[in-house]
Design an enzyme around this catalytic site. Structure first.
Site, short mmCIF file in Angstrom:
data_model
loop_
_atom_site.label_atom_id
_atom_site.label_comp_id
_atom_site.label_asym_id
_atom_site.label_seq_id
_atom_site.Cartn_x
_atom_site.Cartn_y
_atom_site.Cartn_z
CE LYS A 39 4.84 6.92 3.53
NZ LYS A 39 4.10 6.79 2.29
CE LYS A 91 7.82 0.43 3.46
NZ LYS A 91 6.57 0.82 2.91
CE LYS A 102 7.94 3.60 -4.60
NZ LYS A 102 6.69 4.29 -4.72
P1 TYM Z 1 3.96 2.27 -2.69
O1 TYM Z 1 4.17 3.13 -3.89
O2 TYM Z 1 4.64 2.61 -1.43
O3 TYM Z 1 4.34 0.77 -3.04
C1 TYM Z 1 3.84 0.14 -4.19
C2 TYM Z 1 3.62 -1.35 -3.93
O4 TYM Z 1 4.83 -1.98 -3.54
C3 TYM Z 1 4.64 -2.69 -2.32
N1 TYM Z 1 5.89 -2.61 -1.55
C4 TYM Z 1 6.57 -3.68 -1.13
N2 TYM Z 1 6.34 -5.00 -1.23
C5 TYM Z 1 7.24 -5.84 -0.69
N3 TYM Z 1 8.35 -5.42 -0.04
C6 TYM Z 1 8.63 -4.11 0.10
N4 TYM Z 1 9.73 -3.71 0.72
C7 TYM Z 1 7.71 -3.17 -0.45
N5 TYM Z 1 7.67 -1.81 -0.51
C8 TYM Z 1 6.55 -1.49 -1.17
C9 TYM Z 1 3.50 -1.94 -1.62
O5 TYM Z 1 2.86 -2.76 -0.68
C10 TYM Z 1 2.62 -1.59 -2.79
O6 TYM Z 1 1.80 -2.68 -3.14
N6 TYM Z 1 -0.52 3.76 -1.20
C11 TYM Z 1 0.15 2.89 -2.13
C12 TYM Z 1 -0.16 3.20 -3.58
C13 TYM Z 1 -1.62 3.18 -3.87
C14 TYM Z 1 -2.44 2.04 -3.99
C15 TYM Z 1 -3.76 2.56 -4.26
C16 TYM Z 1 -2.22 0.68 -3.91
C17 TYM Z 1 -2.39 4.28 -4.04
N7 TYM Z 1 -3.68 3.89 -4.28
C18 TYM Z 1 -4.82 1.69 -4.41
C19 TYM Z 1 -3.30 -0.17 -4.08
C20 TYM Z 1 -4.59 0.33 -4.33
C21 TYM Z 1 1.65 3.07 -1.92
O7 TYM Z 1 2.10 4.04 -1.41
O8 TYM Z 1 2.40 2.09 -2.43
#
Ligand code: TYM
Length: 329
Positions: free
Chosen positions: A113, A195, A198
């Site tokens: 990032k 990957k 968004k």
């Molecule tokens: P975030 O918002 O980037 O993504 C949310 C969830 O989606 C999963 N994910 C994917 N899984 C499979 N293939 C992909 N291409 C893909 N892109 C995203 C991520 O692994 C995630 O599970 N930091 C976290 C949000 C968060 C969180 C937490 C998660 C904040 N606090 C506490 C668990 C526990 C995040 O940015 O996810």
């Protein structure tokens, strides 16, 4: 016996992708029966990039509507907005003081990032995993269902928890990741070696949960493949087709070999069309439910107020224990 606790969350930064859905949210629904579930909208985490305030507010409510339309049931799970439970920010400060610069600088997401946003490498981006650790540890979570890209953040969460427990005695439960066998890392359709994200700037790379059926069909038709024209799972040599097999398998429940068999002798054109159709079918009920929910802000408010109350009950207990142990009056 008390049910085991689950916590997970998604950042409220715009449209969710098929990766977010297959890698995380679609698994949350299945866990509601057997676990005490806390599903959070991570709006504090989004502050590491510059947001328009109105857009952030809308994204937060949209994500809540999406959780509900994906089958997260407020009668079974606690659904809440991170900023409404102040214990998250409070515990983060404490845990920051038990986390080393060295371990944070090893986080691959921080490195990625910062490379992407070279003009805004703020300290929030650096300590982002500490906020995530606070999210998880406040609820004494046993399991955290996430995609593969969050594995390192779970490891640092355990390290911080263990360090604190070693100094002050048992305070935090050490959480385990729950990373699905299929679809833990859905790749971009145009760049199947990265990957699906968004924030991808490549057109047609990400499928969004609110894409119209014809848009989804077109994105899959254009998906990058290879010249072999054989549907075979081989991530190394055929990343595009392997990704499509994973998507198809995650939705239909079929194993890779079964997908290969189903499409033996058929070309990529047929296969892509079939994958698109199954994604469209999977998202159809979600999309129509979403439209009706988003038109009902009073109902959404009821859900997040109730969710925050329930979440805070649990979070406050952990924070009090932490404050007592470290000597904060
Ligand atoms: P975030 O918002 O980037 O993504 C949310 C969830 O989606 C999963 N994910 C994917 N899984 C499979 N293939 C992909 N291409 C893909 N892109 C995203 C991520 O692994 C995630 O599970 N930091 C976290 C949000 C968060 C969180 C937490 C998660 C904040 N606090 C506490 C668990 C526990 C995040 O940015 O996810």
């Amino acid at each position: 016996m008390d049910k085991k606790v689950i916590l997970s969350g998604v950042q409220s930064t715009g449209n969710l992708t098929l990766g977010n859905y297959l890698g995380a949210i679609s698994n949350w629904k299945k866990m509601q029966e057997d676990y005490e579930c806390y599903y959070m909208i991570a709006n504090l985490h989004t502050l590491t990039i510059r947001n328009n305030p109105e857009t952030l507010r809308n994204n937060t409510l949209n994500l809540l509507a999406l959780y509900l339309s994906a089958g997260i049931d407020p009668k079974k799970s606690h659904i809440f907005i991170q900023s409404q439970v102040p214990e998250h920010a409070e515990l983060t400060w404490v845990l920051n003081c038990y986390t080393y610069m060295g371990e944070l600088s090893r986080m691959t997401q921080f490195k990625d990032k910062s490379a992407k946003h070279a003009d805004n490498i703020n300290s929030g981006l650096f300590t982002y995993p500490v906020l995530m650790a606070a999210d998880i540890l406040l609820y004494q979570a046993d399991l955290v269902p996430v995609g593969e890209d969050q594995r390192q953040h779970l490891e640092i969460t355990r390290d911080i928890a263990e360090r604190f427990n070693n100094i002050y005695g048992q305070t935090f439960k050490l959480p385990e990741g729950y990373i699905p066998k299929v679809a833990a890392r859905i790749m971009g359709l145009q760049e199947p070696t990265s990957k699906m994200s968004k924030s991808s700037s490549i057109p047609n790379d990400s499928v969004f949960l609110n894409d119209e059926p014809d848009v989804i069909m077109n994105k899959f038709k254009r998906a990058v493949t290879d010249s072999e024209n054989v549907v075979r799972y081989d991530v190394e040599n055929k990343p595009g087709i392997s990704n499509l097999i994973s998507i198809y398998g995650a939705i239909t429940g079929k194993k890779n070999e079964e997908v290969e068999e189903e499409f033996a002798g058929k070309g990529y054109g047929d296969f892509k069309k079939k994958v698109a159709e199954c994604v469209i079918e999977e998202l159809k009920p979600l999309q129509s439910e979403y439209k009706s929910l988003i038109a009902n802000p009073d109902y959404l408010k009821e859900i997040y107020v109730e969710g925050a109350n329930k979440a805070e009950e649990k979070a406050a207990k952990t924070l009090k224990d932490v404050y007592d142990k470290i000597g904060l009056i």
